[in-house]
Scaffold this motif. Structure first.
Motif, PDB file in Angstrom:
ATOM      1  N   LEU A 150      -2.663   3.039   8.406  1.00 41.26           N
ATOM      2  CA  LEU A 150      -3.596   2.329   9.099  1.00 41.26           C
ATOM      3  C   LEU A 150      -4.256   1.010   8.311  1.00 41.26           C
ATOM      4  O   LEU A 150      -4.394   1.286   7.012  1.00 41.26           O
ATOM      5  N   GLY A 151      -4.368  -0.114   9.133  1.00 42.60           N
ATOM      6  CA  GLY A 151      -5.247  -1.186   8.553  1.00 42.60           C
ATOM      7  C   GLY A 151      -4.339  -1.877   7.240  1.00 42.60           C
ATOM      8  O   GLY A 151      -3.309  -1.415   6.959  1.00 42.60           O
ATOM      9  N   ALA A 152      -4.889  -3.040   6.877  1.00 42.52           N
ATOM     10  CA  ALA A 152      -4.203  -3.578   5.950  1.00 42.52           C
ATOM     11  C   ALA A 152      -4.042  -2.809   4.558  1.00 42.52           C
ATOM     12  O   ALA A 152      -3.146  -3.028   3.840  1.00 42.52           O
ATOM     13  N   PHE A 153      -4.773  -1.939   4.342  1.00 44.36           N
ATOM     14  CA  PHE A 153      -4.459  -0.946   3.172  1.00 44.36           C
ATOM     15  C   PHE A 153      -4.015   0.332   3.409  1.00 44.36           C
ATOM     16  O   PHE A 153      -3.826   1.275   2.571  1.00 44.36           O
ATOM     17  N   GLY A 154      -3.822   0.527   4.564  1.00 44.85           N
ATOM     18  CA  GLY A 154      -3.036   1.759   4.945  1.00 44.85           C
ATOM     19  C   GLY A 154      -3.973   2.982   4.982  1.00 44.85           C
ATOM     20  O   GLY A 154      -3.509   4.079   4.195  1.00 44.85           O
ATOM     21  N   VAL A 191     -10.669  -0.704  12.297  1.00 48.02           N
ATOM     22  CA  VAL A 191      -9.320  -0.846  12.461  1.00 48.02           C
ATOM     23  C   VAL A 191      -8.981  -1.952  13.456  1.00 48.02           C
ATOM     24  O   VAL A 191      -7.629  -2.424  13.507  1.00 48.02           O
ATOM     25  N   GLN A 192      -9.691  -2.546  14.268  1.00 51.30           N
ATOM     26  CA  GLN A 192      -9.607  -3.442  15.350  1.00 51.30           C
ATOM     27  C   GLN A 192     -10.209  -5.035  14.962  1.00 51.30           C
ATOM     28  O   GLN A 192     -10.833  -4.870  14.038  1.00 51.30           O
ATOM     29  N   ARG A 229       1.444  -7.176   5.241  1.00 45.01           N
ATOM     30  CA  ARG A 229       0.367  -6.194   5.544  1.00 45.01           C
ATOM     31  C   ARG A 229      -1.036  -6.662   5.350  1.00 45.01           C
ATOM     32  O   ARG A 229      -1.974  -6.225   6.307  1.00 45.01           O
ATOM     33  N   LYS A 230      -1.297  -7.749   4.444  1.00 42.74           N
ATOM     34  CA  LYS A 230      -2.485  -8.308   4.352  1.00 42.74           C
ATOM     35  C   LYS A 230      -2.868  -9.150   5.885  1.00 42.74           C
ATOM     36  O   LYS A 230      -4.032  -9.468   5.869  1.00 42.74           O
ATOM     37  N   LEU A 231      -1.627  -9.542   6.610  1.00 45.77           N
ATOM     38  CA  LEU A 231      -2.052 -10.189   7.735  1.00 45.77           C
ATOM     39  C   LEU A 231      -2.398  -9.185   9.105  1.00 45.77           C
ATOM     40  O   LEU A 231      -2.659  -9.966  10.159  1.00 45.77           O
ATOM     41  N   GLY A 232      -2.444  -8.121   8.448  1.00 45.31           N
ATOM     42  CA  GLY A 232      -2.809  -6.968   9.412  1.00 45.31           C
ATOM     43  C   GLY A 232      -1.920  -6.622  10.319  1.00 45.31           C
ATOM     44  O   GLY A 232      -1.775  -6.040  11.561  1.00 45.31           O
ATOM     45  N   SER A 261       5.319  -4.566  12.893  1.00 42.61           N
ATOM     46  CA  SER A 261       4.396  -4.339  14.343  1.00 42.61           C
ATOM     47  C   SER A 261       3.129  -4.981  14.023  1.00 42.61           C
ATOM     48  O   SER A 261       2.712  -4.890  12.905  1.00 42.61           O
ATOM     49  N   ASN A 262       2.316  -5.109  15.145  1.00 43.09           N
ATOM     50  CA  ASN A 262       1.197  -5.325  15.372  1.00 43.09           C
ATOM     51  C   ASN A 262       0.388  -4.246  14.773  1.00 43.09           C
ATOM     52  O   ASN A 262       0.808  -2.909  15.473  1.00 43.09           O
TER      53      ASN A 262
END
Lengths: 189, 354
Positions: free
Chosen positions: A42-46, A121-122, B201-204, B225-226
């Motif tokens: 999840l998220g930019a950093f997983g 996360v959103q 990934r940095k773009l979300g 995916s988003n």
């Protein structure tokens, strides 16, 4: 400073993100950072959602950021962890399942944690997409929501959460338009 | 063997029908998470309430025009054996989570296999539309219609502020996950894939292997995916994802051109060796076949084979799966025998074209 995930190794990677006007900092050791990034969750950093809610939340409450008055109250009261009256879901189950909920009522029961998860996360706090077609709401219900949102809007502005405030404002405008069209339809009858 | 499932084997999988794009974007998918209000989510549900969800979903699907009314399939997972489940997984109609659901689960599939509804997966309903190529707009139109059809006969869990409520807060709001499967051998071979993934990934956005969450990247296939489902409208999310996909396709094109310009023979050698391997092996593991098939696909995209089409590559891509192999053989086979069978499949398919 120890890593927020393993709580064992020294944290050498410090991530600061601004979300909804709040600065969130995360501190990781290289091993955990690598693992999180590779797993690509999840998220930019997983991150795993449960780790985010329970560990980072705890850390922010511990000493990193000053506690908000609500958080202080929560801690002092040491309230027993809530159980969902509808489905019996508990905080422990939420944690074990990686942040999942038992039913729609859990959103109310665990509001504090859900809000924290959503912040992490959103992109926003308010839904701006599609509405169910069958949801033909009464004018009174729409008015009630507008009233509620206006309170939220004032809160968001005083907390300087402008991004959130803008979203709430957009939602209020949408609802007002909906209310207008509903009323003009009734007038035509 | 379930005769209805056997029928699926007669057609190429809906997402692999050839003819669109230049082979970089293989397929597009959009899924919507929906839950019935007042019932516990599958993770907290008992058998009784899970069965009720299945009943309501079956009723809803039988009335839905998009699902082909009663012409489509409606499969209860408990009625299926392991091979049949594997087949559904390989055709991307079912997810691992659906097959392993602790409560009774089911799957509805439209007659053209493009639309399906997973029942009692993570959420009560997961509506999904799969298309070949880069066609997110088509997917959205179709899944949105299905959502309206089902939403008119059942009440979805909904909150005025948070939108559609889902078992995991990572899906709340639109409940929508849009993804495109990309074949990126050029970026992999030129060593640009890691920084590219990092950038995405940095773009979300999320980047995953072909089999969804936690899967590794085999065959240079990546699913983008988003991540965000709340705070943006469906159209915005799709537009933002599409912009990134368009750029990725352009990067991949450039990488392929650069590889051809810089060291044409290295690329030809890579493709040629893969062709030789697939044409002449007597034992082939699925991973080895997928990797070699990726090189073959690259060769087809670059026009190196006159006698080999992307339709054949797509067919082999599907048929090499353990589920398809064993279903065609009509029985469960141990791994070594599957490898022999797989090699035989490739030898016959590729020899008749050389």
């Amino acid at each position: 400073m120890l890593c927020d995930i393993c709580k064992k190794r020294e944290a050498t990677i410090h991530i600061k993100e601004v979300k909804n006007g709040k600065c969130i900092s995360t501190n990781l050791c290289p091993e955990c950072a690598k693992e999180k990034e590779l797993s690509g969750g999840l998220g930019a950093f997983g991150f795993n959602l449960a780790e985010v809610i329970f560990n980072v939340g705890k850390m922010n409450g511990d000493k990193k950021a000053p506690d908000t008055p609500e958080e202080k109250n929560e801690k002092q009261k040491k309230t027993p962890s809530p159980t969902c009256p509808q489905c019996g879901w508990t905080l422990a189950k939420m944690r074990r399942s990686g942040g999942k909920l038992g039913c729609s009522d859990c959103y109310k029961t665990f509001e504090k944690w859900v809000t924290m998860a959503i912040e992490q996360v959103q992109r926003g706090a308010v839904h701006v997409g599609k509405h169910p077609e069958c949801k033909q709401r009464s004018g009174a219900a729409i008015k009630m929501e507008i009233d509620k949102l206006q309170l939220n809007l004032a809160e968001a502005v005083s907390a300087e959460e402008y991004e959130k405030a803008a979203q709430i404002r957009d939602r209020i405008n949408l609802l007002k338009a909906e209310l207008d069209s509903l009323q003009s339809a009734e007038d035509n009858k | 063997m379930n005769q209805e499932i056997k029928r699926l084997l007669q057609n190429p999988a809906s997402f692999l029908v050839p003819g669109t794009g230049d082979g970089i974007a293989i397929s597009s998918r959009i899924r919507l998470s929906r839950n019935l209000s007042c019932l516990p989510y599958p993770i907290a549900a008992g058998k009784e309430s899970a069965a009720r969800v299945i009943r309501e979903a079956e009723e809803g699907c039988s009335r839905s025009k998009t699902m082909g009314r009663r012409k489509g399939l409606f499969l209860k997972m408990d009625d299926l054996d392991e091979l049949e489940k594997l087949l559904l997984l390989e055709r991307r109609l079912a997810s691992n989570e659906l097959l392993k659901s602790p409560v009774p689960s089911a799957l509805a599939v439209s007659s053209d296999e493009k639309v399906s509804v997973m029942i009692n997966e993570e959420d009560h309903l997961r509506l999904q539309v799969l298309t070949p190529g880069f066609e997110l707009a088509t997917c959205w139109k179709k899944v949105n219609t299905l959502d309206n059809e089902l939403g008119s006969v059942m009440e979805f869990a909904w909150n005025d502020e948070l939108g559609y409520l889902t078992e995991c807060p990572t899906n709340v709001g639109t409940g929508m996950r849009a993804s495109v499967m990309l074949h990126l051998p050029g970026l992999v071979m030129s060593g640009q894939i890691d920084p590219t993934i990092h950038g995405i990934r940095k773009l979300g956005l999320a980047v995953r292997g072909i089999c969804g969450e936690g899967s590794k990247n085999t065959g240079n296939l990546y699913q983008v995916s988003n991540q965000i489902t709340l705070g943006e409208s469906e159209e915005n999310i799709i537009e933002q994802l599409s912009a990134v996909i368009r750029q990725l396709i352009e990067y991949e094109r450039r990488a392929r051109r650069a590889l051809l310009d810089r060291d044409r023979f290295a690329l030809l050698d890579h493709v040629g060796r893969a062709f030789g391997l697939l044409q002449n092996s007597y034992k082939l593991s699925a991973d080895e076949a997928i990797e070699a098939l990726s090189a073959l696909r690259t060769g087809v995209d670059l026009g190196l084979f006159q006698h080999l089409s992307s339709a054949t590559v797509n067919e082999l891509f599907l048929e090499l799966g353990a589920g398809h192999l064993q279903m065609r053989a009509g029985l469960a086979l141990p791994d070594p025998e599957q490898e022999v069978l797989r090699a035989k499949l490739f030898r016959s398919k590729l020899r008749e074209r050389s």
